[in-house]
Design an enzyme around this catalytic site. Structure first.
Site, mmCIF file in Angstrom:
data_model
loop_
_atom_site.group_PDB
_atom_site.id
_atom_site.type_symbol
_atom_site.label_atom_id
_atom_site.label_comp_id
_atom_site.label_asym_id
_atom_site.label_seq_id
_atom_site.Cartn_x
_atom_site.Cartn_y
_atom_site.Cartn_z
ATOM 1 N N ARG A 198 117.143 37.194 66.893
ATOM 2 C CA ARG A 198 116.264 37.275 65.730
ATOM 3 C C ARG A 198 115.980 35.853 65.242
ATOM 4 N NH1 ARG A 198 120.331 41.056 65.354
ATOM 5 N NH2 ARG A 198 119.651 43.246 65.306
ATOM 6 N N LYS A 221 122.971 40.547 62.029
ATOM 7 C CA LYS A 221 122.720 41.790 61.302
ATOM 8 C C LYS A 221 123.904 42.747 61.417
ATOM 9 C CE LYS A 221 119.135 45.322 60.744
ATOM 10 N NZ LYS A 221 117.834 45.818 61.254
ATOM 11 N N HIS A 273 109.363 38.679 65.355
ATOM 12 C CA HIS A 273 110.113 39.697 66.100
ATOM 13 C C HIS A 273 109.479 39.969 67.462
ATOM 14 C CE1 HIS A 273 113.742 41.732 65.012
ATOM 15 N NE2 HIS A 273 113.345 42.885 65.535
ATOM 16 N N ARG A 276 111.492 38.503 70.239
ATOM 17 C CA ARG A 276 112.655 39.317 70.619
ATOM 18 C C ARG A 276 112.215 40.468 71.521
ATOM 19 N NH1 ARG A 276 117.948 40.577 68.792
ATOM 20 N NH2 ARG A 276 118.380 42.759 68.290
ATOM 21 N N HIS A 299 122.730 45.146 69.660
ATOM 22 C CA HIS A 299 122.515 46.476 69.085
ATOM 23 C C HIS A 299 123.835 47.238 69.026
ATOM 24 C CE1 HIS A 299 117.975 46.594 70.345
ATOM 25 N NE2 HIS A 299 118.167 46.013 69.183
ATOM 26 N N TYR A 308 113.299 50.185 75.256
ATOM 27 C CA TYR A 308 112.722 49.337 76.294
ATOM 28 C C TYR A 308 112.869 49.942 77.692
ATOM 29 C CZ TYR A 308 113.133 45.927 72.505
ATOM 30 O OH TYR A 308 113.043 45.276 71.298
#
Length: 336
Positions: A198, A221, A273, A276, A299, A308
């Site tokens: 990010r 995050k 973003h 990314r 994640h 994806y």
């Protein structure tokens, strides 16, 4: 003990079954007051230490403030979350929390949708407020059920993730080189494109976290530090940049302006973003493993990374190999 009718027509029960324990409450009818007096005497007879808990009259704003003090401050985005909750509670009219119900939010959501509000935003908001009730219930701050536990999210059309192709990447970085006056933009954007980080993670890098062919991101995050390998060339560029220009500054606005100047058109809400998404998309299209990508992106849920998966070269190829159309085509070709 006394039960008396007051001037406003309500009945006031003043119960003192033992010296020093007194319970008072108002009721609409005398029968309710009498039942209250009987209940108090029965409970006290069964448990001398029993005490009637007063009704929780706190409004939602008070619960949000309590949540922020007990839990919110420990979140990476705690202050932003608190501000969002304060605004949401104000929009809801700041009702008494114990009488707040699911239909209060669903009515508000319907009004917001009619006014053109974003569906994804409206799906996020009850989750934030639900978390407030869950946390306070777990800590014993409230003793009633979460009123939003059964509120279902709106079903929204899934948006396709946008990524840049090789030509667009060249266009973007050429625009940064020729149009952007902030020296950090190029390097931060390059880190995002090379690692899938990010923007805030890349911008937070310091020289001590660039070594041994890898960069280490902290203050992420998910609150988990992660190290991503980089090429020797990129490591040299990073070290040279820190020597020449010092630590990265907050340069997201400069990137946004440069992106706009490049002429690249992105969906609403996507800016840095896209770098990314571009890393992740090219990683999968080039044969990368989805579980490896999950670790690289940081994640916590594989479901996020699976967005994806459709870009994989062999994703769902069995639909072609095993579907009925192939057999039909072969039969028609044989009879021709």
């Amino acid at each position: 003990m006394s039960i008396v009718k007051q001037e406003d027509g309500r009945w006031f029960a003043d119960v003192e079954p033992v010296k020093g324990k007194r319970f008072r409450r108002r009721f609409k009818t005398k029968a309710e007051a009498v039942r209250f007096e009987a209940m108090v005497r029965e409970r006290l007879a069964q448990n001398p230490d029993w005490n009637l808990k007063p009704k929780d009259k706190r409004r939602l704003s008070k619960l949000v403030a309590r949540w922020a003090l007990l839990h919110g401050h420990a979140l990476a985005d705690g202050e932003n979350r608190r501000k969002l909750l304060v605004q949401l509670v104000a929009d809801l009219g700041d009702p008494v929390a114990i009488i707040f119900s699911a239909h209060h939010y669903t009515e508000y959501r319907a009004q917001q949708l009619a006014g053109g509000a974003n569906g994804k935003t409206l799906n996020n908001r009850p989750g934030y407020l639900r978390a407030v009730f869950n946390e306070l219930l777990q800590q014993g701050e409230i003793d009633y059920p979460n009123p939003l536990i059964r509120v279902k999210p709106l079903k929204l059309q899934e948006r396709e993730l946008t990524y840049l192709n090789d030509e667009q990447i060249t266009t973007l970085f050429e625009t940064i080189r020729t149009r952007c006056k902030t020296p950090h933009v190029h390097m931060v954007a390059l880190i995002c494109l090379a690692t899938g980080s990010r923007w805030s993670e890349a911008q937070g890098l310091v020289p001590q976290r660039v070594r041994n062919g890898a960069v280490t991101f902290v203050n992420t995050k998910s609150k988990r530090a992660r190290s991503i390998p980089i090429s020797a060339e990129l490591e040299q560029q990073l070290n040279a940049h820190f020597t020449a220009h010092g630590l990265f500054s907050n340069c997201l606005n400069s990137f946004d302006k440069t992106l706009k100047a490049s002429g690249l058109v992105l969906p609403a809400g996507q800016s840095s973003h896209v770098l990314r998404h571009t890393f992740a998309s090219h990683f999968i299209m080039n044969g990368g493993n989805i579980l490896t990508l999950q670790k690289i992106l940081g994640h916590t849920s594989l479901a996020m990374t699976m967005r994806y998966a459709h870009l994989s070269p062999d994703h769902l190829q069995d639909a072609v190999r095993l579907g009925p159309v192939t057999g039909v085509e072969i039969a028609m070709a044989a009879s021709a």
